[in-house]
Design a protein around this motif. Structure first.
Motif, mmCIF file in Angstrom:
data_model
loop_
_atom_site.group_PDB
_atom_site.id
_atom_site.type_symbol
_atom_site.label_atom_id
_atom_site.label_comp_id
_atom_site.label_asym_id
_atom_site.label_seq_id
_atom_site.Cartn_x
_atom_site.Cartn_y
_atom_site.Cartn_z
ATOM 1 N N PRO A 245 0.831 -1.211 0.000
ATOM 2 C CA PRO A 245 0.000 0.000 0.000
ATOM 3 C C PRO A 245 0.867 1.264 0.000
ATOM 4 O O PRO A 245 1.979 1.277 0.550
ATOM 5 C CB PRO A 245 -0.786 -0.117 1.307
ATOM 6 N N LEU A 246 0.351 2.296 -0.597
ATOM 7 C CA LEU A 246 1.057 3.570 -0.672
ATOM 8 C C LEU A 246 0.034 4.694 -0.526
ATOM 9 O O LEU A 246 -1.064 4.626 -1.107
ATOM 10 C CB LEU A 246 1.790 3.696 -2.010
ATOM 11 N N LEU A 265 -3.688 6.147 9.899
ATOM 12 C CA LEU A 265 -4.071 5.087 8.969
ATOM 13 C C LEU A 265 -2.836 4.511 8.283
ATOM 14 O O LEU A 265 -2.720 3.284 8.110
ATOM 15 C CB LEU A 265 -5.049 5.627 7.931
ATOM 16 N N ALA A 266 -1.903 5.369 7.883
ATOM 17 C CA ALA A 266 -0.677 4.894 7.238
ATOM 18 C C ALA A 266 0.102 3.974 8.174
ATOM 19 O O ALA A 266 0.608 2.921 7.758
ATOM 20 C CB ALA A 266 0.185 6.089 6.823
ATOM 21 N N ARG A 267 0.199 4.356 9.431
ATOM 22 C CA ARG A 267 0.910 3.519 10.404
ATOM 23 C C ARG A 267 0.227 2.164 10.568
ATOM 24 O O ARG A 267 0.879 1.123 10.632
ATOM 25 C CB ARG A 267 0.952 4.248 11.757
ATOM 26 N N VAL A 313 -3.184 2.340 -3.904
ATOM 27 C CA VAL A 313 -2.752 3.726 -3.705
ATOM 28 C C VAL A 313 -3.938 4.519 -3.172
ATOM 29 O O VAL A 313 -5.006 4.561 -3.793
ATOM 30 C CB VAL A 313 -2.253 4.364 -5.024
ATOM 31 N N LEU A 314 -3.760 5.130 -2.009
ATOM 32 C CA LEU A 314 -4.754 6.028 -1.443
ATOM 33 C C LEU A 314 -4.241 7.451 -1.627
ATOM 34 O O LEU A 314 -3.125 7.769 -1.212
ATOM 35 C CB LEU A 314 -4.970 5.743 0.049
ATOM 36 N N TRP A 386 8.586 -3.339 2.945
ATOM 37 C CA TRP A 386 8.102 -2.364 1.956
ATOM 38 C C TRP A 386 8.214 -0.943 2.522
ATOM 39 O O TRP A 386 8.783 -0.053 1.888
ATOM 40 C CB TRP A 386 6.661 -2.717 1.614
ATOM 41 N N LEU A 387 7.709 -0.753 3.729
ATOM 42 C CA LEU A 387 7.773 0.564 4.357
ATOM 43 C C LEU A 387 9.221 0.956 4.643
ATOM 44 O O LEU A 387 9.623 2.105 4.419
ATOM 45 C CB LEU A 387 6.967 0.551 5.651
#
Length: 623
Positions: A245-246, A265-267, A313-314, A386-387
């Motif tokens: 996810p990105l 949300l990203a975390r 992608v958000l 990934w992160l």
């Protein structure tokens, strides 16, 4: 009790008073007024209202951009008032920007009455829907009439206009108001058609005076679009199942309102969050986890070629600004792209999105995080590699930028000042809480590339609706006015190119009149630098004659004499001029000189060096 004749000597005075009274009850605090005869009833009413700050600005074009800046910084509707004729036409560029950016404005244009149209009367043009589809609502206001029915109509109309401007689909609203003479608060004899009947106040005090508790005549509580439960469940499921996810946060003047929820949300899903400086997500002292800033450097590298493209992608705000980021987004045709924005039009020029969540971002993000927290995703994501790769690339990009700028100056100590150095120095020197208004074209891109390592709180403003370079100084003045009204004392810096300044030179005189702590930083690179990055540069004759605008002497010679101007041609001179301003903030213009070709070469070298460093580390070639 005050008689109607004493309080409102004619219907125009009463009409304008009732309109302004209702606007104030709805929360209006600022109005920008340009002089003219036909708008006299409105001007008198605004000038006499104790709760509205009336600002006199001669030039309608400047006034509209100042109002735009006031609204951007305050988040509240700001009114504009002008006379009839071509006056309203000068509002047009700022109205287009406000419409595209979702900035609330109340545009009140005075007009001749219908019987003076199409008769050769002076200053009479067709002002009906003059702004076309660039306003959220247009209403042709009825001619003033001293009846309870018409007064109720007018008060309700004012409330509706405020609600339509404020949102949820915020933007400009246009009321066209005809007035016949007398325009001044001139007493009229009883029985005159424009005199206020003595019995009107007693027959319907609500219509005449408004509600007794100072509330709006028509209550219009704000509404916010909220997604249904089924859609939230579906989106949460997509987020939970994504392996790569990105999140991309593009330009959004409302971004600060949902920054913390977006970071949370990203975390939770282990997604890299790449936020442009104009996103509103990057400069908040309250945020615990810093988003990534060097998106264009990362997307210009081979990192995603090695890791694989994102599968989800958000996106929030506008489409990506950086050229490498925009190219990358266009290549992700197989990813699930979700746009989160309350705007009616999706920010999707490439038409690749799967979802447009037209809802209030903060509420939606909180709802999604709750779902993920409850059942769908562990607190520690499984895609940490990934992160981590993005975080490592961010660190390398930041270190590379600083090191290469230091090496450049060490190897070429006598070289002219460069634009990357200007932005790097600005990032280091801006005080906490300072406001930065950034022009479009190259400045908005350079701040992303060369000031990104700054982490201190900073308010960043921009006109990214239609991306114009006109009205930048005037917009910055409005921002400074709004900050002053709320007690913020940190200065405002307006950073723009020399071409953009030529579009708004007269605003420097207005800046002196307003006496605000403003630094106008002019990035003078001989004009037209962005066209060096475009294919037209391969056609030198036309490129030089029509796209480059080299005329350095014009800036200092054309600037109003009231403006204090200094020049910086070296890093030490820039340091000194910035120090002078920040020690004693008052209007100052600093012209930072650079050479366009040297800027172009250094930009290319910085991009290439950063890209190479990220590539080598991604491929395991560096320890």
């Amino acid at each position: 009790m005050t008689t109607p004749q004493a309080a409102w000597p004619n219907i125009n005075t009463l009409w304008a008073h009732a309109l302004v009274d209702e606007l104030a009850r709805c929360g209006l605090k600022h109005v920008c007024i340009s002089p003219g005869s036909r708008s006299t009833p409105l001007v008198v009413a605004f000038a006499n209202h104790p709760d509205i700050h009336d600002i006199s600005i001669i030039d309608e074009r400047q006034a509209a951009f100042v109002a735009l800046g006031l609204s951007l910084a305050s988040g509240q509707p700001v009114a504009l008032v002008c006379t009839s004729g071509t006056a309203a036409a000068h509002y047009y560029p700022a109205i287009c920007e406000a419409s595209s950016s979702g900035v609330p404005l109340l545009v009140l244009t005075a007009d001749r009455p219908p019987n003076l149209h199409d008769t050769g009367a002076p200053q009479a043009i067709d002002q009906t829907r003059i702004f076309g589809q660039h306003v959220r609502w247009f209403h042709q206001v009825a001619e003033p009439e001293p009846t309870a029915e018409k007064m109720r109509y007018l008060r309700a109309l004012a409330c509706r206009a405020c609600q339509r401007a404020a949102g949820p689909d915020a933007g400009p609203v246009h009321l066209n108001l005809p007035f016949r003479k007398p325009l001044e608060p001139t007493p009229l004899p009883e029985g005159h058609r424009d005199a206020v009947p003595p019995e009107l106040l007693e027959s319907d005090p609500l219509a005449m005076m408004g509600r007794s508790d100072d509330a709006p005549y028509l209550h219009t509580p704000p509404t916010r679009a909220i997604l249904d439960e089924a859609t939230l469940d579906t989106i949460a499921g997509l987020l939970a199942s994504a392996e790569r996810p990105l999140i991309l946060a593009g330009a959004d003047h409302r971004g600060n309102a949902y920054a913390s929820t977006l970071i949370e949300l990203a975390r939770r899903i282990g997604a890299p969050l790449i936020a442009e400086p104009t996103s509103g997500v990057t400069r908040n002292a309250e945020l615990q986890d810093a988003p990534l800033h060097f998106g264009d450097a990362i997307f210009g590298s081979s990192l995603l070629t090695i890791l694989g493209a994102p599968d989800l992608v958000l996106r929030t705000g506008k489409a990506p600004l950086g050229w490498a980021a925009a190219r990358a987004v266009r290549s992700w045709s197989h990813a699930t792209t979700i746009l989160l924005s309350p705007d009616a039009d999706p920010a999707d020029p490439d038409h690749l999105s799967s979802w447009h969540l037209r809802a209030e971002p903060a509420t939606t993000l909180r709802a999604l995080s709750r779902r993920l927290s409850a059942s769908m995703r562990p607190a520690i994501p499984t895609n940490a590699a990934w992160l981590g790769a993005f975080q490592q690339a961010e660190t390398l990009a930041s270190q590379s930028l600083v090191a290469m700028l230091q090496n450049f100056r060490s190897e070429r100590p006598d070289a002219p000042l460069t634009t990357p150095e200007i932005w790097h120095a600005l990032g280091e020197r801006l005080p906490d809480g300072c406001a930065l208004m950034i022009s479009n074209s190259m400045p908005i891109r350079d701040v992303d590339a060369f000031m990104a390592q700054r982490r201190a709180p900073l308010q960043i403003f921009f006109n990214r609706g239609v991306n114009g370079i006109d009205g930048i100084v005037a917009t910055g003045l409005g921002i400074a006015l709004a900050r002053k009204a709320t007690g913020l004392h940190a200065p405002t810096v307006i950073a723009l190119g020399d071409v953009a300044l030529r579009h708004d030179l007269s605003a420097l005189a207005l800046a002196r009149e307003l006496d605000l702590p403003i630094l106008v930083l002019v990035l003078d690179n001989e004009g037209g630098a962005i066209f060096d990055e475009l294919p037209i540069a391969n056609f030198p004759d036309v490129h030089t004659r029509h796209f480059l605008t080299s005329a350095r002497a014009d800036i200092t010679r054309s600037a109003p004499s009231a403006a204090r101007i200094s020049e910086a041609t070296s890093p030490s001179e820039l340091h000194d001029t910035l120090s002078v301003f920040f020690e004693n903030p008052q209007l100052q213009v600093v012209v930072a000189r650079s050479e366009r070709q040297l800027d172009r070469d250094l930009r290319a070298a910085l991009r290439a060096g950063t890209r190479t460093l990220i590539d080598h580390r991604s491929q395991g070639d560096l320890p």
